[in-house]
Each structure stands twice: as structure tokens, then as C-alpha cells.
Write a protein that holds these residues in place. Structure first.
Motif, PDB file in Angstrom:
ATOM      1  N   HIS A  40       1.249  -1.087  -0.095  1.00 29.49           N
ATOM      2  CA  HIS A  40      -0.032  -0.083   0.229  1.00 29.49           C
ATOM      3  C   HIS A  40       0.679   1.258  -0.329  1.00 29.49           C
ATOM      4  O   HIS A  40       0.374   2.208  -0.600  1.00 29.49           O
ATOM      5  CB  HIS A  40      -0.974  -0.232   1.605  1.00 29.49           C
ATOM      6  CG  HIS A  40      -2.225   1.273   1.268  1.00 29.49           C
ATOM      7  ND1 HIS A  40      -1.304   2.374   2.503  1.00 29.49           N
ATOM      8  CD2 HIS A  40      -3.322   1.234   0.310  1.00 29.49           C
ATOM      9  CE1 HIS A  40      -2.562   3.209   1.585  1.00 29.49           C
ATOM     10  NE2 HIS A  40      -3.283   2.690   0.832  1.00 29.49           N
ATOM     11  N   ALA A  44       0.603   3.247  -2.714  1.00 31.66           N
ATOM     12  CA  ALA A  44       0.059   5.374  -2.838  1.00 31.66           C
ATOM     13  C   ALA A  44       1.242   6.690  -3.565  1.00 31.66           C
ATOM     14  O   ALA A  44       0.542   7.794  -3.106  1.00 31.66           O
ATOM     15  CB  ALA A  44       0.326   5.939  -0.858  1.00 31.66           C
ATOM     16  N   MET A 112      -6.913   8.484  -1.806  1.00 29.81           N
ATOM     17  CA  MET A 112      -7.733   8.248  -0.602  1.00 29.81           C
ATOM     18  C   MET A 112      -7.952   7.551  -0.444  1.00 29.81           C
ATOM     19  O   MET A 112      -8.826   7.091   0.713  1.00 29.81           O
ATOM     20  CB  MET A 112      -8.974   8.993  -1.041  1.00 29.81           C
ATOM     21  CG  MET A 112      -8.570  10.994  -1.249  1.00 29.81           C
ATOM     22  SD  MET A 112     -10.313  12.059  -1.747  1.00 29.81           S
ATOM     23  CE  MET A 112     -10.179  12.045  -3.439  1.00 29.81           C
ATOM     24  N   ILE A 113      -8.005   5.940  -1.120  1.00 27.94           N
ATOM     25  CA  ILE A 113      -7.767   4.584  -0.640  1.00 27.94           C
ATOM     26  C   ILE A 113      -7.311   4.539   0.559  1.00 27.94           C
ATOM     27  O   ILE A 113      -5.843   4.898   0.965  1.00 27.94           O
ATOM     28  CB  ILE A 113      -7.961   3.894  -1.685  1.00 27.94           C
ATOM     29  CG1 ILE A 113      -8.874   4.234  -2.785  1.00 27.94           C
ATOM     30  CG2 ILE A 113      -7.760   1.780  -1.072  1.00 27.94           C
ATOM     31  CD1 ILE A 113      -8.175   3.224  -3.647  1.00 27.94           C
ATOM     32  N   GLU A 114      -8.198   4.020   1.833  1.00 30.04           N
ATOM     33  CA  GLU A 114      -7.276   3.384   3.365  1.00 30.04           C
ATOM     34  C   GLU A 114      -6.294   2.094   2.743  1.00 30.04           C
ATOM     35  O   GLU A 114      -7.261   1.496   1.784  1.00 30.04           O
ATOM     36  CB  GLU A 114      -8.874   3.500   3.914  1.00 30.04           C
ATOM     37  CG  GLU A 114      -9.364   4.557   4.986  1.00 30.04           C
ATOM     38  CD  GLU A 114      -7.889   6.047   5.367  1.00 30.04           C
ATOM     39  OE1 GLU A 114      -7.400   5.141   5.923  1.00 30.04           O
ATOM     40  OE2 GLU A 114      -8.018   6.814   5.260  1.00 30.04           O
ATOM     41  N   PRO A 115      -5.616   1.973   3.936  1.00 30.99           N
ATOM     42  CA  PRO A 115      -5.012   0.567   3.905  1.00 30.99           C
ATOM     43  C   PRO A 115      -5.975  -0.798   3.861  1.00 30.99           C
ATOM     44  O   PRO A 115      -6.174  -1.732   2.633  1.00 30.99           O
ATOM     45  CB  PRO A 115      -3.650   0.405   4.273  1.00 30.99           C
ATOM     46  CG  PRO A 115      -4.208   2.194   4.687  1.00 30.99           C
ATOM     47  CD  PRO A 115      -4.986   3.086   4.402  1.00 30.99           C
ATOM     48  N   HIS A 116      -6.910  -0.213   4.684  1.00 32.74           N
ATOM     49  CA  HIS A 116      -8.050  -1.453   5.203  1.00 32.74           C
ATOM     50  C   HIS A 116      -8.550  -1.766   3.757  1.00 32.74           C
ATOM     51  O   HIS A 116      -8.973  -3.101   3.277  1.00 32.74           O
ATOM     52  CB  HIS A 116      -8.760  -1.905   6.204  1.00 32.74           C
ATOM     53  CG  HIS A 116      -9.886  -1.039   5.843  1.00 32.74           C
ATOM     54  ND1 HIS A 116      -9.513   0.299   6.650  1.00 32.74           N
ATOM     55  CD2 HIS A 116     -10.969  -0.617   5.297  1.00 32.74           C
ATOM     56  CE1 HIS A 116     -10.735   1.790   6.167  1.00 32.74           C
ATOM     57  NE2 HIS A 116     -11.435   0.618   5.651  1.00 32.74           N
ATOM     58  N   VAL A 117      -8.729  -1.160   2.749  1.00 34.11           N
ATOM     59  CA  VAL A 117      -9.706  -0.807   1.394  1.00 34.11           C
ATOM     60  C   VAL A 117      -8.972  -1.682   0.164  1.00 34.11           C
ATOM     61  O   VAL A 117      -9.669  -2.296  -1.246  1.00 34.11           O
ATOM     62  CB  VAL A 117     -10.350   0.814   0.857  1.00 34.11           C
ATOM     63  CG1 VAL A 117     -11.298   0.248  -0.349  1.00 34.11           C
ATOM     64  CG2 VAL A 117     -11.747   0.898   2.003  1.00 34.11           C
ATOM     65  N   PHE A 118      -7.812  -1.331   0.475  1.00 35.35           N
ATOM     66  CA  PHE A 118      -6.576  -1.271  -0.960  1.00 35.35           C
ATOM     67  C   PHE A 118      -6.307  -2.871  -0.729  1.00 35.35           C
ATOM     68  O   PHE A 118      -5.994  -3.839  -1.669  1.00 35.35           O
ATOM     69  CB  PHE A 118      -5.644  -0.318  -0.481  1.00 35.35           C
ATOM     70  CG  PHE A 118      -4.185  -0.986  -1.817  1.00 35.35           C
ATOM     71  CD1 PHE A 118      -4.410  -0.586  -2.650  1.00 35.35           C
ATOM     72  CD2 PHE A 118      -3.085  -1.933  -1.415  1.00 35.35           C
ATOM     73  CE1 PHE A 118      -3.253  -1.099  -3.707  1.00 35.35           C
ATOM     74  CE2 PHE A 118      -2.336  -2.676  -1.536  1.00 35.35           C
ATOM     75  CZ  PHE A 118      -2.143  -1.615  -3.227  1.00 35.35           C
TER      76      PHE A 118
END
Length: 153
Positions: A40, A44, A112-118
Motif C-alpha cells: 500500500h 500510495a 484517498m483509499i485507506e489501507p484496509h480498503v486497498f
């Protein structure tokens, strides 16, 4: 640049999609760069670079295309404006502007994507990001080549 180039883009995009699908699938198993392994932090950084480079190039391409169209508005360039090459320049300009806009917007969204969503779908996100980055490179290179041919006239 001929119509052969534009027809070849379909084959290019298909090959690019297939090769990226293989790379993103095999990325975790092979010793590929971190971005293809689903990291991630690397992703990013790539999204940040996509946003900054895409936005910068978008401004540059808008200025360059505006300048070229302003310079060729003179009566001396009527033959050039009537040629097929000038319509190819317009098509290449639209393609480069489109992909740079997509890269800028996508870079902002991906940041804007959070690590858990990624973590839920890293392969598809990596695939989309790399596909857009390659499209930006190809479209910008084609436009640059056409502009350099126009300048050499």
C-alpha cells in the motif's frame, strides 16, 4: 502518424491488459517491484506521482496545443489545416488530454483509499493505475511526435 497507428491501439490495449493481468496476478509470487506485490505504501506513492505528473503534463499539453492552434490560425497554414495530419494532431491532442485528465483524477481518488480498503482488491487497483499510466505515456509520446513533426515543417 497514420490511421494504422489508431487501429493498432486496439491491439496494443488488449496486449497491455493481458500482460498487466498476468503481472498483477503473479506479482506477489515473483520478485517484482513492490507496487506489483500489493504494498500500500508503494501504491500510495505511485498514486501521488500519477496525480502530480498527470496534472503538470495536463497543463503543459493544454498550453502547447493552444499555442499550436493559435499559430496555425494564420492564412499561411491553410494547407496544413486542410491536411490529414492536422486532424491527426487534433485526435492525438484529445487522446493525450483525456488520458492525462483521467490520470489526474484517478491519482487523486487512489490517494484517498485507506489501507484496509486497498487490501480487499489490490490487484484490480494496481491494474487500473498501471494501465492508465501506460496510456498516458503512449498518448503523450504520440502527441509529442506529431508536434515535433509540425515544428520541423
Amino acid at each position: 502518424m497514420s490511421s494504422l497507428y489508431w487501429r493498432a491501439r486496439v491491439a496494443f490495449n488488449t496486449g497491455l491488459s493481458l500482460s498487466l493481468a498476468v503481472i498483477t496476478t503473479l506479482g506477489p509470487a515473483l520478485d517484482l517491484p513492490k507496487i506489483f506485490r500489493g504494498d500500500h505504501v508503494a501504491f500510495a506513492k505511485g498514486a501521488e506521482m500519477m496525480l502530480s505528473v498527470g496534472s503538470s503534463l495536463l497543463g503543459f499539453i493544454i498550453a502547447a496545443v493552444t499555442l499550436i492552434y493559435a499559430l496555425t490560425a494564420d492564412k499561411r497554414f491553410e494547407v496544413l489545416r486542410a491536411s490529414a495530419s492536422f486532424s491527426e494532431l487534433a485526435a492525438a491532442s484529445k487522446a493525450a488530454l483525456f488520458w492525462l485528465l483521467i490520470a489526474s483524477v484517478l491519482g487523486a481518488i487512489l490517494l484517498m483509499i485507506e489501507p484496509h480498503v486497498f487490501a480487499t482488491a489490490p490487484r484490480i487497483l494496481i491494474f487500473v493505475a498501471v494501465f492508465v499510466a501506460v496510456e498516458v505515456a503512449v498518448s503523450t509520446a504520440a502527441l509529442t511526435w506529431l508536434i515535433s513533426r509540425l515544428i520541423s515543417l
